[in-house]
Scaffold this active site. Sequence first.
Site, mmCIF file in Angstrom:
data_model
loop_
_atom_site.group_PDB
_atom_site.id
_atom_site.type_symbol
_atom_site.label_atom_id
_atom_site.label_comp_id
_atom_site.label_asym_id
_atom_site.label_seq_id
_atom_site.Cartn_x
_atom_site.Cartn_y
_atom_site.Cartn_z
ATOM 1 N N HIS A 87 0.724 66.964 -9.977
ATOM 2 C CA HIS A 87 1.722 66.807 -8.772
ATOM 3 C C HIS A 87 2.307 67.919 -7.920
ATOM 4 C CE1 HIS A 87 5.198 65.029 -7.590
ATOM 5 N NE2 HIS A 87 6.038 66.361 -7.511
ATOM 6 N N GLU A 110 9.414 63.805 -1.723
ATOM 7 C CA GLU A 110 8.325 63.442 -3.355
ATOM 8 C C GLU A 110 8.024 61.701 -2.436
ATOM 9 O OE1 GLU A 110 8.284 64.378 -5.764
ATOM 10 O OE2 GLU A 110 9.363 66.722 -6.152
ATOM 11 N N SER A 128 0.824 62.297 -5.604
ATOM 12 C CA SER A 128 0.171 62.096 -6.957
ATOM 13 C C SER A 128 -0.335 61.630 -8.461
ATOM 14 C CB SER A 128 0.733 63.516 -7.419
ATOM 15 O OG SER A 128 2.044 63.042 -7.570
ATOM 16 N N HIS A 142 1.996 67.771 -3.505
ATOM 17 C CA HIS A 142 3.245 68.577 -2.650
ATOM 18 C C HIS A 142 2.176 69.251 -1.382
ATOM 19 C CE1 HIS A 142 6.634 66.407 -3.088
ATOM 20 N NE2 HIS A 142 6.779 67.399 -5.221
HETATM 21 FE FE LIG Z 1 7.712 67.266 -6.807
#
Ligand SMILES: [Fe+2]
Length: 257
Positions: A119, A164, A183, A124
Amino acid sequence: MTKYIAKKPDAKGNINFTAEENATWQILIERQMQTIQNRACDAYLTGLENLNLPTDRIPQCSEISSVLKASTGWSVVPVDTLIPLEQFYTLLANRQFPAASFIRIREELDYLQEPDIFHEFFGHCPMLTNQAYADFVQWYGQNALTVSKKAQSLLGRLFWFTVEFGLINTAKGARIYGGGILSSHAETIFALESHEPERFAFDVNKILHMPYRYDQIQKCYFTINDLTELYQLKTEKIIKHVEGMVDGTTDSDFIIC
Ligand SMILES: [Fe+2]
């Protein structure tokens, strides 16, 4: 509480991942590289290309950091599985992205509640090569450190529905820039193609009033028109507005002007 245990870096700052952990990374990244095509935004795809993530092993933080430092001055640092909020905000304020140092087990390939290294790195880090996004994340950390706990949780909604789970309008249609979506194999498809969730135009006031669930697929998404919108928000006004919401003195909607 989590069943995962953070892996400790050695004296050189490297983490020794097992063959099973590297194999899990390979399954995840090879599948998700396909899924994000025509779904991730161009800034993300450019960042991903620059990172040139290996597919046969989990990369080290130093490899990712060298690319981020050259582009936006960010780095990634390994942290414990769950860290205190103050530590999280302080790292962001210093342009350091905290990266969990464990990877999910195969039984949780498609869903886990805790952010794992896939993730953090895949979701990110590509976007952290984008200046507007990188500056916004630093701003968030700096300001979250200055407000009350209640105000932090309201500001957290702004982080949630952008960093997010954010979507962006493009000439090719809606695309994804939120790391929580990118992700996740299922949510990458769901966020753009399902008829179930509501998709709102980016609206700071609506976001600040919108609770979210971290343990299930999202019921709504907010769509920006340009990544620079994130950092062009009148940020001091947002902080004042959020604190007013907490103490009950804010009686009007937040207006960007
Ligand atoms: Fe995150």
